[in-house]
Enzyme design. Structure first.
Site, PDB file in Angstrom:
ATOM      1  N   THR A   1       0.870  -1.166   0.000  1.00 25.47           N
ATOM      2  CA  THR A   1       0.000   0.000   0.000  1.00 25.47           C
ATOM      3  C   THR A   1       0.912   1.221   0.000  1.00 25.47           C
ATOM      4  O   THR A   1       1.960   1.203   0.613  1.00 25.47           O
ATOM      5  CB  THR A   1      -0.871  -0.001   1.272  1.00 25.47           C
ATOM      6  OG1 THR A   1      -1.706  -1.138   1.271  1.00 25.47           O
ATOM      7  CG2 THR A   1      -1.704   1.262   1.380  1.00 25.47           C
TER       8      THR A   1
ATOM      9  N   ARG B   1     -13.725  -7.544  -1.431  1.00 28.48           N
ATOM     10  CA  ARG B   1     -13.221  -7.083  -0.121  1.00 28.48           C
ATOM     11  C   ARG B   1     -12.623  -5.688  -0.242  1.00 28.48           C
ATOM     12  O   ARG B   1     -11.931  -5.357  -1.203  1.00 28.48           O
ATOM     13  CB  ARG B   1     -12.175  -8.075   0.399  1.00 28.48           C
ATOM     14  CG  ARG B   1     -11.497  -7.652   1.707  1.00 28.48           C
ATOM     15  CD  ARG B   1     -10.157  -6.991   1.484  1.00 28.48           C
ATOM     16  NE  ARG B   1      -9.477  -6.643   2.735  1.00 28.48           N
ATOM     17  CZ  ARG B   1      -8.366  -5.925   2.801  1.00 28.48           C
ATOM     18  NH1 ARG B   1      -7.803  -5.464   1.689  1.00 28.48           N
ATOM     19  NH2 ARG B   1      -7.807  -5.652   3.960  1.00 28.48           N
ATOM     20  N   ILE B   2     -12.901  -4.851   0.747  1.00 28.47           N
ATOM     21  CA  ILE B   2     -12.354  -3.501   0.807  1.00 28.47           C
ATOM     22  C   ILE B   2     -11.649  -3.340   2.146  1.00 28.47           C
ATOM     23  O   ILE B   2     -12.188  -3.698   3.193  1.00 28.47           O
ATOM     24  CB  ILE B   2     -13.458  -2.443   0.656  1.00 28.47           C
ATOM     25  CG1 ILE B   2     -14.102  -2.550  -0.731  1.00 28.47           C
ATOM     26  CG2 ILE B   2     -12.902  -1.033   0.868  1.00 28.47           C
ATOM     27  CD1 ILE B   2     -15.346  -1.716  -0.896  1.00 28.47           C
ATOM     28  N   GLY B   3     -10.447  -2.807   2.130  1.00 28.03           N
ATOM     29  CA  GLY B   3      -9.679  -2.607   3.346  1.00 28.03           C
ATOM     30  C   GLY B   3      -9.837  -1.213   3.913  1.00 28.03           C
ATOM     31  O   GLY B   3     -10.817  -0.505   3.662  1.00 28.03           O
ATOM     32  N   ASP B   4      -8.850  -0.770   4.668  1.00 26.62           N
ATOM     33  CA  ASP B   4      -8.942   0.508   5.378  1.00 26.62           C
ATOM     34  C   ASP B   4      -8.612   1.712   4.510  1.00 26.62           C
ATOM     35  O   ASP B   4      -9.040   2.831   4.809  1.00 26.62           O
ATOM     36  CB  ASP B   4      -8.012   0.506   6.600  1.00 26.62           C
ATOM     37  CG  ASP B   4      -6.543   0.362   6.201  1.00 26.62           C
ATOM     38  OD1 ASP B   4      -6.223  -0.586   5.460  1.00 26.62           O
ATOM     39  OD2 ASP B   4      -5.724   1.187   6.637  1.00 26.62           O
TER      40      ASP B   4
ATOM     41  N   THR C   1      -0.803   1.845   6.716  1.00 25.42           N
ATOM     42  CA  THR C   1      -0.480   0.678   5.908  1.00 25.42           C
ATOM     43  C   THR C   1      -0.351  -0.538   6.807  1.00 25.42           C
ATOM     44  O   THR C   1       0.257  -0.464   7.870  1.00 25.42           O
ATOM     45  CB  THR C   1       0.816   0.875   5.101  1.00 25.42           C
ATOM     46  OG1 THR C   1       1.158  -0.362   4.446  1.00 25.42           O
ATOM     47  CG2 THR C   1       1.973   1.298   5.985  1.00 25.42           C
ATOM     48  N   GLY C   2      -0.946  -1.644   6.399  1.00 23.90           N
ATOM     49  CA  GLY C   2      -0.876  -2.845   7.220  1.00 23.90           C
ATOM     50  C   GLY C   2      -2.100  -3.714   7.021  1.00 23.90           C
ATOM     51  O   GLY C   2      -2.752  -3.669   5.976  1.00 23.90           O
ATOM     52  N   HIS C   3      -2.418  -4.501   8.040  1.00 28.57           N
ATOM     53  CA  HIS C   3      -3.570  -5.408   7.983  1.00 28.57           C
ATOM     54  C   HIS C   3      -4.837  -4.585   8.164  1.00 28.57           C
ATOM     55  O   HIS C   3      -5.222  -4.234   9.273  1.00 28.57           O
ATOM     56  CB  HIS C   3      -3.442  -6.464   9.077  1.00 28.57           C
ATOM     57  CG  HIS C   3      -4.361  -7.620   8.885  1.00 28.57           C
ATOM     58  ND1 HIS C   3      -4.065  -8.886   9.288  1.00 28.57           N
ATOM     59  CD2 HIS C   3      -5.591  -7.711   8.295  1.00 28.57           C
ATOM     60  CE1 HIS C   3      -5.052  -9.704   8.982  1.00 28.57           C
ATOM     61  NE2 HIS C   3      -5.988  -9.011   8.378  1.00 28.57           N
ATOM     62  N   GLY C   4      -5.500  -4.285   7.049  1.00 27.64           N
ATOM     63  CA  GLY C   4      -6.586  -3.313   7.020  1.00 27.64           C
ATOM     64  C   GLY C   4      -7.721  -3.546   7.977  1.00 27.64           C
ATOM     65  O   GLY C   4      -8.272  -2.593   8.541  1.00 27.64           O
TER      66      GLY C   4
END
Length: 309
Positions: free
Chosen positions: A178, A206-209, A228-231
């Site tokens: 990201t 799927r949608i992240g942060d 940035t990371g595990h959303g």
């Protein structure tokens, strides 16, 4: 007061998996994006233009999981997310799942400036971009062999693959990232921008942060944040906005507020990753709780950083 920070993803970045040649490429790409964004600030431009320019540079680089280097979904295409927030006006724009737009961050800004909305998803976001003449590309433009190989490995393993997961030992060119940028301009105005290709082998749109304002991206008069990371963990923690809240309600400095969110809140819950942040005085913070984070920053005092670990 001028300050700019960028990131290209955080996670398990094993030193053994990154050859000297690959590390040189990553550092050069970070340096180029940093120079592009900072040139806007140095020329008297607004923070919003600076973060967009920096993120566009990273989107155009196939090394990072955004734009041209976006990962593949389970169905074998690309679904890209991006968001941009303006601290001066309090406005924000975001897109989710776009498939054709060359630079998703441009589409996010278009949502902010040309519509009354904040977040548009595919296919409407792509339709808006086409109507306004943003550059679009065929699927072949976004294809990279390493990303395709990554998809095949994830399918074989029967799992989704986070963009910041550890690289297989046999693949020193495993890509991460990201991307994002935060800036403070000569007027003390702040802005943040974030862009991502999401997860390899993801399903069900799927949608992240990243495109969720307050989770992965935030800017107000006090601070600007790009995560940035595990959303999923950043969404549950409303991580970006939490930094602003800690500064406003508890009076914490930018450095302390970001430390609390990244190390005291996200880490114990399993939220691997990091963020970049800037305040209205040009102070920067780039904390992460993972092995590494591709990052770079520059201030008006001439302080410059390009780092991975």
């Amino acid at each position: 007061m001028l300050a700019l920070a960028i990131h290209g993803g955080a996670g398990t970045i094993a030193r053994a998996s990154l050859t000297p040649a690959a590390e040189t490429q990553y550092r050069a790409a970070l340096q180029a994006a940093l120079a592009t964004g900072y040139a806007v600030l140095a020329g008297g431009g607004p923070a919003l233009d600076a973060v967009e320019a920096a993120v566009r540079s990273l989107e155009d680089c196939p090394l990072f999981n955004a734009g041209r280097g976006a990962v593949f979904t389970h169905e074998g295409h690309h679904e890209m997310d991006a968001a941009l927030a303006c601290g001066r006006t309090g406005r924000a724009g975001a897109v989710a799942g776009v498939r054709q737009v060359q630079n998703p961050i441009r589409a996010a800004r278009l949502v902010m400036e040309a519509t009354e909305h904040v977040l548009l998803a595919y296919p409407g976001a792509d339709e808006l971009a086409l109507e306004h003449g943003l550059p679009v590309q065929p699927p072949a433009y976004f294809f990279t062999q390493q990303r395709y190989d990554q998809l095949q490995e994830a399918i074989a393993a029967g799992r989704m693959q986070l963009d910041h997961a550890a690289a297989p030992a046999a693949d020193p060119n495993w890509k991460k990232g990201t991307v994002g940028a935060v800036a403070c301009d000569a007027r003390g105005h702040l802005a943040a921008a974030t862009s991502t290709g999401g997860m390899t082998n993801k399903r069900y749109a799927r949608i992240g942060d990243t495109p969720l304002i307050g989770a992965g991206t935030w800017a107000d008069a006090r601070c600007a944040i790009s995560c940035t990371g595990h959303g999923e963990y950043f969404i549950r923690a409303v991580a970006a906005h939490d930094v602003a809240c800690l500064m406003e309600y508890r009076g914490l400095s930018l450095a302390e507020a970001t430390r609390v969110v990244v190390h005291d809140k996200l880490a114990p819950a399993g939220g691997e990753g990091g963020l970049i942040a800037v305040d209205a005085l040009g102070n920067l913070a780039l904390p992460f709780n993972s092995e590494g984070m591709y990052r770079a920053s520059r201030t008006e005092q001439g302080e410059e950083l390009v780092a991975i670990y």
